[in-house]
Write a protein that holds these residues in place. Structure first.
Motif, PDB file in Angstrom:
ATOM      1  N   LEU A  95      -6.153   5.597  -1.702  1.00  0.00           N
ATOM      2  CA  LEU A  95      -6.548   4.963  -0.436  1.00  0.00           C
ATOM      3  C   LEU A  95      -7.737   4.037  -0.586  1.00  0.00           C
ATOM      4  O   LEU A  95      -8.153   3.400   0.385  1.00  0.00           O
ATOM      5  CB  LEU A  95      -6.898   6.047   0.597  1.00  0.00           C
ATOM      6  CG  LEU A  95      -5.785   7.010   0.990  1.00  0.00           C
ATOM      7  CD1 LEU A  95      -6.329   8.068   1.939  1.00  0.00           C
ATOM      8  CD2 LEU A  95      -4.634   6.258   1.646  1.00  0.00           C
TER       9      LEU A  95
ATOM     10  N   TYR B 103      -3.152  -0.099  10.651  1.00  0.00           N
ATOM     11  CA  TYR B 103      -3.147  -1.550  10.485  1.00  0.00           C
ATOM     12  C   TYR B 103      -3.035  -2.184  11.858  1.00  0.00           C
ATOM     13  O   TYR B 103      -2.044  -1.989  12.563  1.00  0.00           O
ATOM     14  CB  TYR B 103      -1.988  -2.004   9.601  1.00  0.00           C
ATOM     15  CG  TYR B 103      -2.047  -1.480   8.193  1.00  0.00           C
ATOM     16  CD1 TYR B 103      -2.517  -2.273   7.160  1.00  0.00           C
ATOM     17  CD2 TYR B 103      -1.623  -0.190   7.886  1.00  0.00           C
ATOM     18  CE1 TYR B 103      -2.578  -1.798   5.859  1.00  0.00           C
ATOM     19  CE2 TYR B 103      -1.676   0.296   6.586  1.00  0.00           C
ATOM     20  CZ  TYR B 103      -2.155  -0.516   5.588  1.00  0.00           C
ATOM     21  OH  TYR B 103      -2.212  -0.049   4.310  1.00  0.00           O
TER      22      TYR B 103
ATOM     23  N   ASP C 203      -7.791   0.629   8.634  1.00  0.00           N
ATOM     24  CA  ASP C 203      -8.836   1.591   8.981  1.00  0.00           C
ATOM     25  C   ASP C 203      -8.306   3.006   8.748  1.00  0.00           C
ATOM     26  O   ASP C 203      -7.163   3.324   9.098  1.00  0.00           O
ATOM     27  CB  ASP C 203      -9.244   1.424  10.437  1.00  0.00           C
ATOM     28  CG  ASP C 203      -9.815   0.048  10.703  1.00  0.00           C
ATOM     29  OD1 ASP C 203     -10.472  -0.495   9.798  1.00  0.00           O
ATOM     30  OD2 ASP C 203      -9.594  -0.484  11.804  1.00  0.00           O
ATOM     31  N   ILE C 204      -9.123   3.863   8.182  1.00  0.00           N
ATOM     32  CA  ILE C 204      -8.698   5.214   7.801  1.00  0.00           C
ATOM     33  C   ILE C 204      -9.204   6.218   8.835  1.00  0.00           C
ATOM     34  O   ILE C 204     -10.394   6.268   9.139  1.00  0.00           O
ATOM     35  CB  ILE C 204      -9.204   5.581   6.397  1.00  0.00           C
ATOM     36  CG1 ILE C 204      -8.613   4.621   5.363  1.00  0.00           C
ATOM     37  CG2 ILE C 204      -8.852   7.020   6.059  1.00  0.00           C
ATOM     38  CD1 ILE C 204      -9.073   4.871   3.953  1.00  0.00           C
TER      39      ILE C 204
ATOM     40  N   ASP D 117       0.829  -1.205   0.000  1.00  0.00           N
ATOM     41  CA  ASP D 117       0.000   0.000   0.000  1.00  0.00           C
ATOM     42  C   ASP D 117       0.865   1.257   0.000  1.00  0.00           C
ATOM     43  O   ASP D 117       0.529   2.260  -0.652  1.00  0.00           O
ATOM     44  CB  ASP D 117      -0.924   0.005   1.227  1.00  0.00           C
ATOM     45  CG  ASP D 117      -2.016  -1.039   1.119  1.00  0.00           C
ATOM     46  OD1 ASP D 117      -2.228  -1.558   0.011  1.00  0.00           O
ATOM     47  OD2 ASP D 117      -2.654  -1.351   2.145  1.00  0.00           O
TER      48      ASP D 117
ATOM     49  N   ALA E 210      -6.814   0.460   0.288  1.00  0.00           N
ATOM     50  CA  ALA E 210      -5.909   0.272   1.437  1.00  0.00           C
ATOM     51  C   ALA E 210      -6.502  -0.750   2.394  1.00  0.00           C
ATOM     52  O   ALA E 210      -7.715  -0.861   2.548  1.00  0.00           O
ATOM     53  CB  ALA E 210      -5.683   1.608   2.149  1.00  0.00           C
TER      54      ALA E 210
ATOM     55  N   ARG F 221       1.220   1.950  10.697  1.00  0.00           N
ATOM     56  CA  ARG F 221       0.317   2.862   9.999  1.00  0.00           C
ATOM     57  C   ARG F 221       1.047   3.584   8.877  1.00  0.00           C
ATOM     58  O   ARG F 221       2.270   3.730   8.899  1.00  0.00           O
ATOM     59  CB  ARG F 221      -0.291   3.879  10.969  1.00  0.00           C
ATOM     60  CG  ARG F 221       0.748   4.711  11.696  1.00  0.00           C
ATOM     61  CD  ARG F 221       0.123   5.663  12.686  1.00  0.00           C
ATOM     62  NE  ARG F 221       1.132   6.495  13.335  1.00  0.00           N
ATOM     63  CZ  ARG F 221       0.856   7.560  14.074  1.00  0.00           C
ATOM     64  NH1 ARG F 221      -0.399   7.921  14.264  1.00  0.00           N
ATOM     65  NH2 ARG F 221       1.826   8.260  14.630  1.00  0.00           N
TER      66      ARG F 221
ATOM     67  N   THR G   3      -4.572   8.871   8.107  1.00  0.00           N
ATOM     68  CA  THR G   3      -3.783   7.750   8.615  1.00  0.00           C
ATOM     69  C   THR G   3      -4.488   6.438   8.309  1.00  0.00           C
ATOM     70  O   THR G   3      -5.677   6.281   8.612  1.00  0.00           O
ATOM     71  CB  THR G   3      -3.558   7.880  10.128  1.00  0.00           C
ATOM     72  OG1 THR G   3      -2.976   9.154  10.416  1.00  0.00           O
ATOM     73  CG2 THR G   3      -2.648   6.779  10.634  1.00  0.00           C
ATOM     74  N   VAL G   4      -3.760   5.519   7.707  1.00  0.00           N
ATOM     75  CA  VAL G   4      -4.248   4.157   7.482  1.00  0.00           C
ATOM     76  C   VAL G   4      -3.675   3.294   8.594  1.00  0.00           C
ATOM     77  O   VAL G   4      -2.463   3.047   8.633  1.00  0.00           O
ATOM     78  CB  VAL G   4      -3.836   3.624   6.104  1.00  0.00           C
ATOM     79  CG1 VAL G   4      -4.470   2.257   5.862  1.00  0.00           C
ATOM     80  CG2 VAL G   4      -4.230   4.598   5.005  1.00  0.00           C
TER      81      VAL G   4
END
Length: 291
Positions: A175, A259, A181-182, A117, A178, A142, A256-257
């Motif tokens: 995104l 993980y 969680d965003i 990603d 991705a 993240r 922010t993604v």
């Protein structure tokens, strides 16, 4: 010997022979009994089976066959799953067995997906990163896409500039697939603000986050349930607020993604696997519902 006189035949000889035979048989069976050895475990198992068949079963015992008690069995060691270059015969029971298949850990899958990603996002936003409009960072768990105020928002405003909308479209598309969680978070510097529209930096930071979230939803297939909004105002600076350049870096919106290491692989797009149980995600410091 005269006629009519009684004849003394003596005591019957077979009486003494029968008594000796009984004594010998008794001694023989006593000797056999002394040689015998009672397998208590096997006896208890048989007794338990009879009790279960004719009585009321109160316990469910594990299916563990009795171990051997002969010399060969006691000399053999329990088998291990480690390979050996020699051919050997070992004895082991069900409790000694070990799983033969090792599945890859979820954290390894998450890290691999994060790297993929990250490369995709950087490739899609390379032009904006080189011009200084955006910053993309890879943290331990993240990916952070940082939108700087310069070129995106006018000072003290939560309305995006028209020229920044194509950039938001590219961000949203990058995104879209991705795997985490965003979270959209707004930040400001420590200079107080008080306008008819915004009473404090908290409202300005939150409003900018809402604006960015609206653009992400409109330019991509992201659902509202997949997004969260945070407003931090000046509580989380990334630069020194005593300088002009530092305050400029602190005025930002971060996408922010996140993980989660306990996240089920089935939640990752393109990964098909059985879901795993995961704990409850931590609650954010400031969470504003999207409306």
């Amino acid at each position: 010997m005269s006629d009519g006189a009684p004849v003394d035949l003596g005591a019957p000889k077979w009486t003494a022979t029968f008594a000796d035979l009984m004594s010998l048989l008794l001694a023989f069976f006593v000797l056999l009994f002394s040689f015998s050895e009672l397998d208590r475990q096997k006896y208890k198992k048989v007794a338990g089976s009879m009790k279960d068949a004719f009585g009321v079963q109160r316990e469910v015992r594990a299916n563990d066959p009795p171990r051997g008690i002969n010399v060969v069995a006691t000399e053999f060691s329990a088998g291990t799953p480690t390979p050996t270059p020699m051919n050997s015969v070992r004895q082991f029971t069900t409790e000694d067995a070990a799983p033969m298949l090792k599945l890859p850990s979820v954290s390894a899958v998450i890290k691999e997906r994060m790297a993929l990603d990250m490369e995709k996002i950087k490739d899609a936003l390379q032009k904006e990163i080189e011009s200084g409009l955006l910053e993309v960072e890879l943290d331990e768990s993240r990916i952070i896409v940082r939108i700087r105020e310069r070129g995106s928002f006018p000072s003290g405003s939560a309305e995006l500039m028209d020229g920044f909308l194509p950039v938001m479209q590219r961000i949203a598309r990058s995104l879209e697939t991705a795997g985490g969680d965003i979270v959209v978070a707004g930040h400001t510097d420590d200079v107080p603000i008080s306008t008819p529209r915004f009473r404090s930096n908290w409202e300005l930071a939150s409003s900018r986050a809402v604006t960015v979230l609206h653009q992400l939803v409109s330019f991509s297939a992201l659902e509202e349930d997949d997004l969260e909004i945070h407003g931090f105002a000046a509580t989380r600076p990334i630069a020194d607020n005593t300088t002009v350049e530092g305050r400029s870096r602190n005025r930002r919106v971060e996408i922010t993604v996140v993980y989660d290491s306990n996240q089920a692989p089935s939640r990752l797009p393109g990964f098909d696997a059985a879901p795993l149980e995961s704990g409850e995600p931590p609650k954010p410091e400031v969470l504003l519902p999207f409306s």
